[in-house]
Motif scaffolding. Structure first.
Motif, short mmCIF file in Angstrom:
data_model
loop_
_atom_site.label_atom_id
_atom_site.label_comp_id
_atom_site.label_asym_id
_atom_site.label_seq_id
_atom_site.Cartn_x
_atom_site.Cartn_y
_atom_site.Cartn_z
N ASN A 93 -105.41 -12.34 23.50
CA ASN A 93 -106.18 -12.76 24.68
C ASN A 93 -107.11 -13.91 24.36
OD1 ASN A 93 -105.48 -11.45 27.04
ND2 ASN A 93 -106.45 -9.54 26.35
N VAL A 94 -107.80 -13.77 23.21
CA VAL A 94 -108.72 -14.83 22.79
C VAL A 94 -107.96 -16.12 22.54
CG1 VAL A 94 -110.38 -15.50 21.02
CG2 VAL A 94 -110.29 -13.14 21.79
N MET A 95 -106.78 -15.98 21.94
CA MET A 95 -105.97 -17.17 21.64
C MET A 95 -105.57 -17.89 22.92
SD MET A 95 -103.61 -15.76 18.56
CE MET A 95 -102.27 -16.86 18.99
N LYS A 96 -105.23 -17.09 23.92
CA LYS A 96 -104.84 -17.69 25.20
C LYS A 96 -106.01 -18.50 25.76
CE LYS A 96 -101.77 -15.19 27.64
NZ LYS A 96 -101.47 -13.97 28.40
N ILE A 101 -101.59 -21.53 19.98
CA ILE A 101 -100.18 -21.19 20.21
C ILE A 101 -99.86 -19.85 19.56
CG2 ILE A 101 -97.83 -22.07 20.03
CD1 ILE A 101 -99.34 -24.27 21.08
N PRO A 102 -99.28 -18.92 20.32
CA PRO A 102 -98.89 -17.63 19.74
C PRO A 102 -97.81 -17.80 18.67
CG PRO A 102 -98.73 -17.60 22.14
CD PRO A 102 -98.94 -19.02 21.74
N ILE A 107 -93.18 -20.39 15.59
CA ILE A 107 -91.93 -20.30 14.83
C ILE A 107 -90.86 -21.16 15.51
CG2 ILE A 107 -90.09 -18.74 14.06
CD1 ILE A 107 -92.23 -16.55 13.78
N GLU A 108 -90.81 -21.06 16.84
CA GLU A 108 -89.87 -21.87 17.60
C GLU A 108 -90.12 -23.37 17.35
OE1 GLU A 108 -89.52 -21.72 22.13
OE2 GLU A 108 -89.27 -19.65 21.45
N CYS B 14 -105.34 -26.70 17.48
CA CYS B 14 -104.61 -27.01 16.25
C CYS B 14 -103.37 -26.13 16.16
CB CYS B 14 -105.54 -26.74 15.07
SG CYS B 14 -104.80 -26.87 13.47
N PRO B 15 -102.21 -26.57 15.82
CA PRO B 15 -101.87 -27.91 15.33
C PRO B 15 -101.29 -28.83 16.42
CG PRO B 15 -100.01 -26.48 14.94
CD PRO B 15 -101.02 -25.69 15.76
N MET B 16 -101.48 -28.50 17.68
CA MET B 16 -100.78 -29.24 18.74
C MET B 16 -101.13 -30.73 18.84
SD MET B 16 -98.51 -27.48 19.57
CE MET B 16 -97.72 -28.55 20.74
#
Lengths: 159, 75
Positions: A93-96, A101-102, A107-108, B14-16
């Protein structure tokens, strides 16, 4: 430009945060025009698992391992403050909120940037993981392949 | 100055910013100028280091209402 520099990363950890660090560095290095290799061993292999259940023949121990390990990057726990699985939900949630980027997308993105993803075959055998269960377009190798990349590497990390 | 292309990396973490910059830079010709907009606080050091290592020239940098704007000339 002159010959490409190389970055090699060994990902042994199966924690979401550590794998995220590995993949952020890998993506950054790819943007630096490095030839990037991530060598996945032990718990790091779980980052490469497909998230769906795949029917493969396994022995009892292998089935137990398969059940107890996270199926894919998104299901990994945190190395600290995991709180029985609530921690990863909170951090996602915090990352969003911060537009980070999750891990599955990292990885993608790494694959799109031609980062070479290698699964260590010896530890795949130990954990009972089979090629069918891992992502497509990855490579399978052992310590020699890693060393071949690392010996003329400029950045070399063990995470 | 003629800006050939603008990369909008506002709000991205980061890292975008660096990944997007690199992607856009690949599509430019040598000597063309790329403008990058970002809100990532680390971007100043990141882009400066990246430009140096990748052989591009960081022309200028300004801060406008929390948005960092960089102009970089492809090497």
């Amino acid at each position: 430009m002159t010959e490409k520099k190389k970055t090699t990363i060994v990902l042994l950890s199966g924690d979401y945060d550590k794998a995220m660090a590995a993949y952020i560095i890998a993506n950054g290095a790819a943007a630096y025009d490095h030839e990037v290799t991530i060598f996945h061993t032990f718990w790091g292999l779980n980052a490469l698992r497909k998230d769906e259940s795949i029917l493969v023949k396994k022995g009892f121990m292998e089935k137990m391992f398969a059940k107890m390990m996270p199926r894919g990057a998104d299901k990994m726990g945190l190395s600290r403050m995991n709180f029985a699985g609530i921690g990863p939900k909170l951090i996602k949630n915090v990352m969003k909120k911060h537009n980070a980027i999750p891990l599955p997308q990292l990885i993608e993105m790494a694959q799109e940037q031609d980062v070479k993803l290698i699964a260590c075959t010896m530890t795949m055998d130990l954990l009972g993981l089979q090629e069918e269960e891992l992502l497509d377009n990855i490579e399978y190798a052992g310590v020699a392949a890693y060393l071949a990349e690392a010996e003329d590497g400029n950045v070399n990390l063990f995470i | 100055m003629n800006v050939a292309r603008v990369v909008d990396a506002k709000g991205l973490a980061c890292p975008m910013p660096i990944v997007k910059t690199k992607k856009a830079m690949n599509e430019l010709e040598s000597g063309q100028v790329l403008e990058i907009h970002t809100t990532d606080k680390g971007a100043k050091n990141d882009l400066t280091a990246w430009a140096k290592s990748s052989g591009h020239e960081l022309l200028d940098y300004e801060e406008e209402a929390e948005v960092l704007k960089f102009r970089m000339k492809k090497g």
